[in-house]
Design an enzyme around this catalytic site. Structure first.
Site, PDB file in Angstrom:
ATOM      1  N   PHE A 134       0.926  -1.220   0.136  1.00 21.69           N
ATOM      2  CA  PHE A 134      -0.060   0.048   0.228  1.00 21.69           C
ATOM      3  C   PHE A 134       0.824   1.258  -0.090  1.00 21.69           C
ATOM      4  O   PHE A 134       0.377   2.193  -0.140  1.00 21.69           O
ATOM      5  CB  PHE A 134      -0.706   0.073   1.088  1.00 21.69           C
ATOM      6  CG  PHE A 134      -0.206   0.269   2.525  1.00 21.69           C
ATOM      7  CD1 PHE A 134      -0.114   1.790   2.907  1.00 21.69           C
ATOM      8  CD2 PHE A 134       0.232  -0.500   3.590  1.00 21.69           C
ATOM      9  CE1 PHE A 134       0.622   2.086   4.048  1.00 21.69           C
ATOM     10  CE2 PHE A 134       0.714  -0.235   4.493  1.00 21.69           C
ATOM     11  CZ  PHE A 134       1.039   1.270   4.712  1.00 21.69           C
ATOM     12  N   LYS A 138      -1.229  -7.049  -9.009  1.00 22.27           N
ATOM     13  CA  LYS A 138      -2.066  -7.188  -7.987  1.00 22.27           C
ATOM     14  C   LYS A 138      -1.744  -6.196  -7.078  1.00 22.27           C
ATOM     15  O   LYS A 138      -0.974  -6.280  -6.162  1.00 22.27           O
ATOM     16  CB  LYS A 138      -2.156  -8.684  -7.396  1.00 22.27           C
ATOM     17  CG  LYS A 138      -3.595  -8.952  -6.798  1.00 22.27           C
ATOM     18  CD  LYS A 138      -4.084  -7.936  -5.477  1.00 22.27           C
ATOM     19  CE  LYS A 138      -3.443  -8.449  -4.379  1.00 22.27           C
ATOM     20  NZ  LYS A 138      -3.646  -7.147  -3.250  1.00 22.27           N
ATOM     21  N   GLU A 198       9.011  -4.146  13.197  1.00 25.99           N
ATOM     22  CA  GLU A 198       8.751  -3.174  12.029  1.00 25.99           C
ATOM     23  C   GLU A 198       7.476  -2.307  12.238  1.00 25.99           C
ATOM     24  O   GLU A 198       6.540  -2.762  12.313  1.00 25.99           O
ATOM     25  CB  GLU A 198       8.599  -3.596  10.688  1.00 25.99           C
ATOM     26  CG  GLU A 198       8.836  -2.700   9.667  1.00 25.99           C
ATOM     27  CD  GLU A 198       8.549  -3.038   8.356  1.00 25.99           C
ATOM     28  OE1 GLU A 198       7.659  -4.020   7.964  1.00 25.99           O
ATOM     29  OE2 GLU A 198       8.876  -2.415   7.362  1.00 25.99           O
ATOM     30  N   SER A 202       5.190  -7.049   3.647  1.00 23.58           N
ATOM     31  CA  SER A 202       5.969  -7.421   4.622  1.00 23.58           C
ATOM     32  C   SER A 202       6.756  -8.877   4.457  1.00 23.58           C
ATOM     33  O   SER A 202       6.306  -9.565   3.823  1.00 23.58           O
ATOM     34  CB  SER A 202       4.750  -7.539   5.643  1.00 23.58           C
ATOM     35  OG  SER A 202       3.761  -8.450   5.301  1.00 23.58           O
ATOM     36  N   GLU A 229      -5.033  -3.632  -1.894  1.00 22.71           N
ATOM     37  CA  GLU A 229      -6.447  -3.570  -2.026  1.00 22.71           C
ATOM     38  C   GLU A 229      -6.634  -1.940  -0.997  1.00 22.71           C
ATOM     39  O   GLU A 229      -7.870  -1.447  -1.059  1.00 22.71           O
ATOM     40  CB  GLU A 229      -7.092  -4.750  -1.267  1.00 22.71           C
ATOM     41  CG  GLU A 229      -7.004  -4.760   0.232  1.00 22.71           C
ATOM     42  CD  GLU A 229      -5.606  -5.721   0.222  1.00 22.71           C
ATOM     43  OE1 GLU A 229      -4.641  -5.604  -0.287  1.00 22.71           O
ATOM     44  OE2 GLU A 229      -5.613  -6.367   1.423  1.00 22.71           O
ATOM     45  N   CYS A 288       9.372   1.888   3.080  1.00 21.92           N
ATOM     46  CA  CYS A 288      10.393   0.656   3.694  1.00 21.92           C
ATOM     47  C   CYS A 288      11.868   1.263   3.952  1.00 21.92           C
ATOM     48  O   CYS A 288      12.652   0.378   4.377  1.00 21.92           O
ATOM     49  CB  CYS A 288      10.214  -0.344   2.521  1.00 21.92           C
ATOM     50  SG  CYS A 288      10.901   0.022   0.944  1.00 21.92           S
TER      51      CYS A 288
HETATM   52  P1  NAD Z   1       1.547  -6.557   3.099  1.00 21.89           P
HETATM   53  O1  NAD Z   1       2.645  -7.528   3.021  1.00 21.89           O
HETATM   54  O2  NAD Z   1       0.445  -6.662   3.871  1.00 21.89           O
HETATM   55  O3  NAD Z   1       0.709  -6.518   1.775  1.00 21.89           O
HETATM   56  C1  NAD Z   1       1.582  -6.588   0.272  1.00 21.89           C
HETATM   57  C2  NAD Z   1       0.611  -7.102  -0.571  1.00 21.89           C
HETATM   58  O4  NAD Z   1       0.552  -8.529  -0.479  1.00 21.89           O
HETATM   59  C3  NAD Z   1      -0.791  -6.646  -0.936  1.00 21.89           C
HETATM   60  O5  NAD Z   1      -0.972  -6.331  -2.337  1.00 21.89           O
HETATM   61  C4  NAD Z   1      -1.623  -7.439  -0.047  1.00 21.89           C
HETATM   62  O6  NAD Z   1      -2.934  -7.668  -0.825  1.00 21.89           O
HETATM   63  C5  NAD Z   1      -1.101  -8.859  -0.432  1.00 21.89           C
HETATM   64  N1  NAD Z   1      -1.422  -9.897   0.848  1.00 21.89           N
HETATM   65  C6  NAD Z   1      -1.670  -9.473   2.108  1.00 21.89           C
HETATM   66  N2  NAD Z   1      -1.655 -10.479   2.927  1.00 21.89           N
HETATM   67  C7  NAD Z   1      -1.419 -11.529   1.972  1.00 21.89           C
HETATM   68  C8  NAD Z   1      -1.619 -13.158   2.445  1.00 21.89           C
HETATM   69  N3  NAD Z   1      -1.737 -13.470   3.323  1.00 21.89           N
HETATM   70  N4  NAD Z   1      -1.108 -13.868   1.262  1.00 21.89           N
HETATM   71  C9  NAD Z   1      -1.077 -13.196   0.020  1.00 21.89           C
HETATM   72  N5  NAD Z   1      -1.038 -11.792  -0.306  1.00 21.89           N
HETATM   73  C10 NAD Z   1      -1.231 -10.919   0.628  1.00 21.89           C
HETATM   74  O7  NAD Z   1       2.251  -5.182   3.101  1.00 21.89           O
HETATM   75  P2  NAD Z   1       1.524  -3.670   3.025  1.00 21.89           P
HETATM   76  O8  NAD Z   1       1.169  -3.448   4.502  1.00 21.89           O
HETATM   77  O9  NAD Z   1       1.064  -3.362   2.072  1.00 21.89           O
HETATM   78  O10 NAD Z   1       2.942  -2.812   3.025  1.00 21.89           O
HETATM   79  C11 NAD Z   1       3.894  -2.559   4.156  1.00 21.89           C
HETATM   80  C12 NAD Z   1       4.953  -3.594   4.164  1.00 21.89           C
HETATM   81  O11 NAD Z   1       5.568  -3.687   2.883  1.00 21.89           O
HETATM   82  C13 NAD Z   1       5.951  -3.300   5.145  1.00 21.89           C
HETATM   83  O12 NAD Z   1       6.548  -4.427   5.780  1.00 21.89           O
HETATM   84  C14 NAD Z   1       7.223  -2.473   4.411  1.00 21.89           C
HETATM   85  O13 NAD Z   1       8.548  -2.559   4.841  1.00 21.89           O
HETATM   86  C15 NAD Z   1       7.183  -3.370   3.177  1.00 21.89           C
HETATM   87  N6  NAD Z   1       7.647  -2.823   2.012  1.00 21.89           N
HETATM   88  C16 NAD Z   1       8.876  -3.202   1.555  1.00 21.89           C
HETATM   89  C17 NAD Z   1       9.732  -2.779   0.688  1.00 21.89           C
HETATM   90  C18 NAD Z   1      11.009  -3.029  -0.017  1.00 21.89           C
HETATM   91  O14 NAD Z   1      11.288  -2.476  -1.020  1.00 21.89           O
HETATM   92  N7  NAD Z   1      11.442  -3.911   0.757  1.00 21.89           N
HETATM   93  C19 NAD Z   1       8.932  -1.456  -0.204  1.00 21.89           C
HETATM   94  C20 NAD Z   1       7.751  -1.118   0.322  1.00 21.89           C
HETATM   95  C21 NAD Z   1       7.177  -1.725   1.203  1.00 21.89           C
END
Ligand code: NAD
Length: 496
Positions: free
Chosen positions: A149, A173, A381, A226, A176, A281
């Site tokens: 997000f 994808k 985090e 994450s 959401e 991140c």
């Molecule tokens: P998230 O892991 O909750 O979601 C990321 C994506 O995965 C979304 O599209 C979501 O719909 C999908 N998703 C969520 N739950 C899922 C599941 N159980 N199974 C499969 N897919 C699922 O992350 P977020 O809250 O959207 O973003 C924040 C996180 O992203 C933080 O941990 C941040 O550090 C990380 N991030 C990392 C980088 C990087 O480059 N390393 C960059 C941006 C964000």
């Protein structure tokens, strides 16, 4: 209620009757629209459309593919205010931050414009008598990206620019929580001349992601999000024989040595900790303050926090916007309870910021001093506007602290000592390092990626690694008929 659907076959799909999720305006706390959650059947339809479009796209000339990227770049620049408005409306980031995100995304489109050069192979004339050997890189087919997000435009652009220009069909994808920016990117790509099916958006949740992992026609998965989900997608995707790069979470430290310019370090850390409400991140969430740097740094950070203006992106004065959801804001705020209970000092309590009193998902910038590595506010985090200060006595202790952390995305050192900075770059076990630069996100012609629990996979994202990820190598050994040298030889071919 406005219902955001999917982008399949070059157009928005008609609203269905299946499940949907709420999309909020985080600055007001009110639901703004709903987003449709793709079923397995919708994902299958999207992948089938991508697969159908792939052969013609793969056969499209490099110059035409690059031309579309050039046009896409022009459209993004012309429409950047519209893209940024989506980011502010659904993510909450203030306009300057939204435009900054987009600019860093556009860099990746610019990089992709140079693909004809990047996709050149090697050629060895006369590797053996009359034999030439050369390498080529070819696209994988249908590839998918799953994005978080916090960068609803930039992270999709990290992936889609290289995937598409290399000749793949890309299925996105998005998160959401803020899906509209991705839908606008789809419109702009279509306007730039991209054929239907080469860029697809399936909105949704886990159901859509699971199907992309399982689908036999999806050849590769790029994930950013994450750590637990990154790890699971990497393990499940590779078990299915797919190529996977899965970038996870972070806990980025800034090491401040006693010789650093404290004013400059404080300016840098305030921007890096509280910009985008700490939901980056590459945000700095911990300062390892060495020796006598600690007291003046804490005082300088406190002084700067007092001047920060928290508020909605619609107010031009706002420097920091809300968090993404109420639940996330409350979880972040819980560390302001647990930290002091475990012995940290709450120097600035963001719950008292007046923006936190309105209906939006706000939490003011917060500062926890005397944080210890055993405390939850250090270990987790937090992904919000809380900066922790860990006081250490020596450079060695600071390096040990950083290297002991399971995350290893970004790190920065602030010092005026070039020798110390050079030693740090050698000693530190982190993927992206800043020397007097607080957020060292690599420019698009390098690649982005952390180490350890911050990245699962072999290749980093975008830049040269991105081109590698979205193509596979083929080596051709060729001989043209030359009757003068032709003879029967049953021995193993040697390079003579
Ligand atoms: P998230 O892991 O909750 O979601 C990321 C994506 O995965 C979304 O599209 C979501 O719909 C999908 N998703 C969520 N739950 C899922 C599941 N159980 N199974 C499969 N897919 C699922 O992350 P977020 O809250 O959207 O973003 C924040 C996180 O992203 C933080 O941990 C941040 O550090 C990380 N991030 C990392 C980088 C990087 O480059 N390393 C960059 C941006 C964000």
């Amino acid at each position: 209620m406005n219902r955001i659907t999917h982008w399949i076959d070059g157009k928005r799909t008609k609203p269905g009757k299946g499940p949907a999720g709420p999309v909020y305006n985080p600055a007001t706390g009110k639901q703004a629209s709903e987003v449709e959650f793709a079923s397995v059947a919708v994902v299958d339809q999207a992948v089938a459309s991508a697969l159908k479009a792939f052969p013609a796209w793969r056969a499209t000339s490099l110059s035409r593919r690059a031309e579309i990227m050039f046009k896409f770049r022009e459209l993004l620049n012309a429409r950047k205010a519209d893209v940024a408005a989506h980011l502010t409306a659904e993510h909450g980031k203030v306009p300057s931050d939204a435009l900054g995100e987009l600019a860093r995304g556009i860099e990746n489109v610019e990089f992709a414009c140079g693909a004809p050069n990047l996709l050149k192979g090697g050629f060895s004339e006369q590797a053996a008598g009359g034999v030439d050997v050369y390498s080529i890189r070819q696209p994988l087919g249908v590839v998918a990206g799953i994005t978080p997000f916090n960068f609803p435009a930039m992270v999709p652009l990290w992936m889609l620019s290289n995937a598409i220009v290399c000749g793949n069909a890309f299925v996105l994808k998005p998160s959401e929580k803020d899906p509209s920016a991705a839908m606008l990117l789809a419109e702009l790509l279509a306007e730039a001349g991209l054929p239907a099916g080469i860029f697809t958006v399936v909105n949704g949740d886990r159901t859509a992601v699971d199907r992309l992992i399982e689908h036999p026609d999806v050849m590769a998965l790029s994930f950013v999000g994450s750590t637990p989900i990154a790890k699971s997608i990497y393990e499940r995707g590779t078990a299915k024989g797919k190529r996977v790069q899965a970038l996870g979470g972070a806990k980025n430290h800034m090491v401040v040595l006693p010789d650093a310019d404290i004013g400059m370090a404080a300016d840098a850390v305030v921007g890096a900790a509280y910009g985008s409400a700490g939901e980056r991140c590459m945000a700095i969430s911990v300062v390892a303050a060495v020796g006598k740097a600690a007291d003046p740094l804490v005082a300088a950070v406190k002084e700067r926090i007092a001047k920060l203006k928290v508020g909605p992106g619609s107010d031009p004065q706002s420097e920091m916007g809300p968090l993404i959801t109420r639940e996330h804001r409350d979880k972040v705020a819980s560390y302001l309870e647990s930290g002091p209970k475990e012995g940290a000092t709450l120097v600035v309590d963001g719950r008292k910021d007046k923006a936190s009193q309105n209906g939006g998902f706000f939490l003011g910038p917060s500062l926890l001093d005397h944080l210890k590595p055993t405390m939850a506010a250090y270990k987790d985090e937090i992904f919000g506007p809380i900066l922790g200060i860990v006081r250490v006595d020596t450079y060695e202790e600071a390096v040990k602290l950083v290297n002991s952390n399971p995350f290893a995305n970004g790190v920065a050192i602030f010092t005026r000592d070039g020798g110390a900075a050079r030693r740090f770059q050698f000693d530190i076990q982190v993927g992206m390092v800043g020397i007097n630069v607080p957020i060292p996100v690599p420019v698009s012609y390098y690649s982005f990626g952390g180490w350890k629990a911050s990245l699962f996979g072999d290749l980093h994202m975008y830049g040269p690694d991105g081109i590698q990820f979205y193509t596979r190598a083929k080596v051709v050994t060729s001989r043209w008929p030359d009757p003068a040298t032709s003879k029967v030889d049953l021995g193993f071919p040697q390079n003579r």
